[in-house]
Design a protein around this motif. Sequence first.
Motif, mmCIF file in Angstrom:
data_model
loop_
_atom_site.group_PDB
_atom_site.id
_atom_site.type_symbol
_atom_site.label_atom_id
_atom_site.label_comp_id
_atom_site.label_asym_id
_atom_site.label_seq_id
_atom_site.Cartn_x
_atom_site.Cartn_y
_atom_site.Cartn_z
ATOM 1 N N PHE A 5 15.772 2.887 4.726
ATOM 2 C CA PHE A 5 15.444 4.140 4.074
ATOM 3 C C PHE A 5 14.498 4.906 4.994
ATOM 4 N N ARG A 6 14.263 6.159 4.650
ATOM 5 C CA ARG A 6 13.375 6.997 5.450
ATOM 6 C C ARG A 6 12.001 7.028 4.789
ATOM 7 N N PRO A 7 10.991 6.479 5.420
ATOM 8 C CA PRO A 7 9.659 6.474 4.809
ATOM 9 C C PRO A 7 9.115 7.897 4.654
ATOM 10 N N GLU A 8 8.326 8.092 3.616
ATOM 11 C CA GLU A 8 7.691 9.379 3.357
ATOM 12 C C GLU A 8 6.289 9.134 2.826
ATOM 13 N N ASP A 9 5.427 10.111 2.998
ATOM 14 C CA ASP A 9 4.068 9.999 2.470
ATOM 15 C C ASP A 9 4.107 9.895 0.953
ATOM 16 N N GLY A 10 3.231 9.025 0.433
ATOM 17 C CA GLY A 10 3.130 8.862 -1.006
ATOM 18 C C GLY A 10 3.993 7.757 -1.563
ATOM 19 N N ILE A 11 4.832 7.120 -0.747
ATOM 20 C CA ILE A 11 5.705 6.048 -1.218
ATOM 21 C C ILE A 11 4.969 4.715 -1.080
ATOM 22 N N GLU A 12 5.025 3.910 -2.133
ATOM 23 C CA GLU A 12 4.385 2.596 -2.119
ATOM 24 C C GLU A 12 5.362 1.581 -1.531
ATOM 25 N N VAL A 13 4.919 0.872 -0.499
ATOM 26 C CA VAL A 13 5.791 -0.058 0.204
ATOM 27 C C VAL A 13 5.076 -1.389 0.388
ATOM 28 N N VAL A 14 5.869 -2.387 0.763
ATOM 29 C CA VAL A 14 5.360 -3.706 1.162
ATOM 30 C C VAL A 14 5.819 -3.932 2.600
ATOM 31 N N VAL A 15 4.841 -4.106 3.519
ATOM 32 C CA VAL A 15 5.163 -4.278 4.924
ATOM 33 C C VAL A 15 4.826 -5.696 5.340
ATOM 34 N N THR A 16 5.595 -6.140 6.305
ATOM 35 C CA THR A 16 5.384 -7.484 6.866
ATOM 36 C C THR A 16 5.156 -7.342 8.367
ATOM 37 N N GLY A 17 4.137 -8.038 8.889
ATOM 38 C CA GLY A 17 3.851 -7.942 10.314
ATOM 39 C C GLY A 17 2.640 -8.778 10.675
ATOM 40 N N MET A 22 12.709 4.651 -7.211
ATOM 41 C CA MET A 22 13.032 5.803 -8.052
ATOM 42 C C MET A 22 12.090 6.966 -7.764
ATOM 43 N N ALA A 23 10.844 6.656 -7.453
ATOM 44 C CA ALA A 23 9.915 7.733 -7.095
ATOM 45 C C ALA A 23 10.356 8.426 -5.814
ATOM 46 N N LEU A 24 10.802 7.631 -4.823
ATOM 47 C CA LEU A 24 11.307 8.226 -3.590
ATOM 48 C C LEU A 24 12.551 9.060 -3.855
ATOM 49 N N GLY A 62 0.816 -1.200 0.000
ATOM 50 C CA GLY A 62 0.000 0.000 0.000
ATOM 51 C C GLY A 62 0.856 1.258 0.000
ATOM 52 N N GLU A 63 0.155 2.369 -0.075
ATOM 53 C CA GLU A 63 0.825 3.678 -0.109
ATOM 54 C C GLU A 63 0.822 4.285 1.297
ATOM 55 N N ILE A 64 1.995 4.823 1.686
ATOM 56 C CA ILE A 64 2.120 5.412 3.019
ATOM 57 C C ILE A 64 1.362 6.725 3.075
ATOM 58 N N SER A 65 0.643 6.920 4.178
ATOM 59 C CA SER A 65 -0.086 8.167 4.393
ATOM 60 C C SER A 65 -0.051 8.487 5.887
ATOM 61 N N GLY A 66 0.085 9.755 6.231
ATOM 62 C CA GLY A 66 0.080 10.163 7.627
ATOM 63 C C GLY A 66 1.264 9.650 8.407
ATOM 64 N N TYR A 67 2.452 9.577 7.773
ATOM 65 C CA TYR A 67 3.649 9.067 8.453
ATOM 66 C C TYR A 67 4.035 10.020 9.581
ATOM 67 N N VAL A 105 6.884 4.585 15.273
ATOM 68 C CA VAL A 105 6.398 5.166 14.022
ATOM 69 C C VAL A 105 4.928 4.781 13.853
ATOM 70 N N TYR A 106 4.125 5.782 13.495
ATOM 71 C CA TYR A 106 2.705 5.569 13.235
ATOM 72 C C TYR A 106 2.411 6.022 11.813
ATOM 73 N N LEU A 107 1.608 5.209 11.103
ATOM 74 C CA LEU A 107 1.307 5.508 9.708
ATOM 75 C C LEU A 107 0.015 4.823 9.309
ATOM 76 N N CYS A 108 -0.402 5.120 8.068
ATOM 77 C CA CYS A 108 -1.554 4.449 7.458
ATOM 78 C C CYS A 108 -1.127 3.888 6.117
ATOM 79 N N LEU A 109 -1.671 2.722 5.753
ATOM 80 C CA LEU A 109 -1.479 2.129 4.432
ATOM 81 C C LEU A 109 -2.819 2.143 3.728
ATOM 82 N N LYS A 110 -2.774 2.631 2.481
ATOM 83 C CA LYS A 110 -4.043 2.767 1.769
ATOM 84 C C LYS A 110 -3.870 2.344 0.325
ATOM 85 N N ASP A 111 -5.001 2.008 -0.267
ATOM 86 C CA ASP A 111 -5.075 1.799 -1.722
ATOM 87 C C ASP A 111 -6.334 2.479 -2.211
#
Length: 506
Positions: free
Chosen positions: A90-102, A129-131, A52-57, A65-71
């Motif tokens: 890396f340093r997470p930022e809003d708008g970056i698409e990531v794959v999280v495990t948990g 590359m987007a980041l 999903g895409e990081i939002s509200g990092y 760290v608190y964040l939201c994953l959205k699609d």
Amino acid sequence: MEDPFSARDTDKPGLLAQERPGDNAAPLSVGELSLRLKRMVEGEFGHVRIKGEISGYKRAASGHVYLCLKDESAVIDGVMWRGAAASLPFRPEDGIEVVVTGKLTTYPGRSKYQIVVDRMELAGAGALMALLEKRRATLAAEGLFDAGRKQALPFLPRVIGVVTSPTGAVIRDILHRLEDRCPCHVIVWPVKVQGEGAAQEVAAAVRGFDALPAEGGPVARPDLVIVARGGGSIEDLWAFNEEVVVRAVAECSIPIVSAVGHETDTSLCDHAADLRAPTPTAAAEIAVPVRAELAENVATLGLRAERCARRYQERARERLAALVRVLPRRDSLLGPQRQRADDLAGRLSRGLERRAMTARGTLDRAGGALRPALLDQRIAGARVALRSADRLAGAAVRTLNDARVTLERRGGALRPVLVGRALARARDRVEALERVRVANDPNAPLKKGYAFVEARATGRVVADTGAARAAGALVLRFADGAIDARVERPGGKPYPKHQPEQPSLL
């Protein structure tokens, strides 16, 4: 009696909660229900991967760290504890698409579910590359990549600092290239060039070089810093794209050459550095010139300077020869001055002779019958003669000075020996005239201890004891002043006054 729990009353809510027939489930508390839901969710979704895409990092002060994953259709909250967040590559930022495990869990305090992230990765090279592009735009907007911030590299650095891995082939290539071109003092700051903590080590090395004292420190401050690493994938070079490295390179007061990767590799460190080198070996070639070429250039410049000096000397000799040809002859230039000097010398000699003869005749006439009046007349005449001699000597000195100025103005290129001889002869004549003037000064004997004796009443010079006794009150005039005196008998009584004999004029 009617049953209060009849069937027709079981569906109606009552004022108090009561057990109904057939109800075998006791009521649950909110905490018990939340705990059951938590166990069920964690048991069913104990290990999941979400894209999903990081939002509200947001990173809390505690390090969590608190964040939201959205699609396109849903949003899920996430939390990453401090230990896992510290190991992010890396340093997470809003708008970056990531794959999280948990694992999924619930938060009873707000009746919501969330994912506890143990691992976070970028969702493919496109996301990386987007980041990178987003970070490049942000740092460029701050002016970190502006050309006006870049410093000129020193032509011949005495000390070069190298930030790289001490075990790789990069440092060997740099040292070997520097040794071939122009050996200099090299200081290596060993760092990790990839993996966890590599960005922090590189930034600390750059800031460490910049913090060294310019003089007097235990370690010499580099004149140039090379940040180098061999080639690799974008993931291998990612440490040099981190913001901490870019800011450290941009803020360094020492000129920096970035040599990260091969010629086709580009990092944000290259944009922030003062100069980018395609390879570490090329960075060494850029850092120092070739010593043999420098020696050849110095020798060539020396020959050119020698030829220029010789050419100027030859031209000056030619100009001097041309000026000598057009200068007037020495005799024709000094002829009028010589004649004038001889004329003045003859006039001075004759004047002195006439003055001496006149003075001798006056002395002879007045020697036999010195009287105060005659002595006064002689002193007055001597003063007039002295003033005349002073005027004559002043005229001679002015004439001599005029002649000297004329000689210096018109005879600058002539031989100074002849001019010096003429000036010496004229100076001797003036000095002789000065000696005559001093010898005829009537006040000169006063400086040797003599004194004029004058009558206080008349102011005339007293020449004998009789006139002194007759005057009674006297004035003794010395070279530095006058004092009053009185003539008395041995017993302390004054001599009787009588009219002195009037002097007769010759």
